[in-house]
Design an enzyme around this catalytic site. Sequence first.
Site, short mmCIF file in Angstrom:
data_model
loop_
_atom_site.label_atom_id
_atom_site.label_comp_id
_atom_site.label_asym_id
_atom_site.label_seq_id
_atom_site.Cartn_x
_atom_site.Cartn_y
_atom_site.Cartn_z
N GLU A 94 27.55 32.46 0.58
CA GLU A 94 26.85 33.60 -0.01
C GLU A 94 25.65 33.13 -0.82
O GLU A 94 24.54 33.64 -0.68
CB GLU A 94 27.79 34.39 -0.90
N ASP A 138 29.82 37.79 4.75
CA ASP A 138 28.56 38.19 4.11
C ASP A 138 27.62 37.01 3.98
O ASP A 138 26.40 37.16 4.16
CB ASP A 138 28.83 38.85 2.77
#
Length: 349
Positions: free
Chosen positions: A60, A117
């Site tokens: 991330e 993500d």
Amino acid sequence: MRRWRIMAALSSIVFLAISEPLAAQHAAIDPQAWEAYKAKFLDASGRIVDNGNGNISHSEGQGYGLLLAYLSNSPADFEQIWYFTRTELLLRDDGLAAWKWDPATTPHVADTNNASDGDILIAYALALAGSAWSKRDYLSEASHMAQALLSHVVVHVGGRTLLLPGAEGFGATDRDDGPVINPSYWVYEAFPVMAVLAPSDNWQKLKDDGLSLLHSMQFGPRKLPADWVSLHAKPSPAAGFDAEFGYNAVRIPLYLVRAGITDKALLTRLHAGMTTDGDIPATIDLTTGRSKQLLTEPGYRIVNDVMACVTSGTKLPASVRQFAPTLYYPSTLQLLGLAFIEEKHPECL
């Protein structure tokens, strides 16, 4: 020659797929703010240091770092961050990144599961930079990662297209309450670019079903989504996680507005639910509706301020326009918010 033509065509298509793309000569992030961010969080190896989480690095953070370097028009910084990412995290054999790199352990990567993500952010930033700076190797890697995401974490369950948080541990066969999702992993602004990199109707379905789920996930008195949600039956907070609107979910409204999603009813509900003590966002206990932790840093408060700009034209207060990095996560959200306002809503500055 054929590969060069494919990458050149992909570059043109990615550029066209981005709504009002940032040209390479324009920086949406103030140079002094980017220098301050780098001084605080970017080390010489190219890793983004999460100083609020034991100084680890993760996919991330690397994805955010790449995106911010692009938004700062800093190709050298982008390449530095990408070098660490590809040499230290792209260890899996499926094209996705290991989620965590810990300086205190040997080996530094002990858990090779991915975080979806982070993979989306990395692929998205590579595509933007590859298009703007004519870097075919970035586009090639972005395309490979987008296809890996489709193959391993974009799934169809119960008539919905979902994004599993990781390739292992979250599916319908992995948990009694599976599948489990994290609604803050939907990086909506990236999906149109992902659809160019790895053509599939599933990207649009992922967006549509993500928004539908956000409308249905109204847990507790404040009617908020949880960080972790079971979709085994009707949506509910997942077992084994705190039933809270937490540090993950606080970025959902920012992701929505950055993607051009201005559903006023949805944004108003999220704003009202996550706000307490005036206009301060907070983490929320979904069972009781009580605030758990006030999020007073500018990087958290800007989420509310960006929503107010988009829904009612309210100008950002000076307290969030000024950037002084503190912790990695809120500082990152603040720069993403400021870059969005600079590019899309300068009238709010």
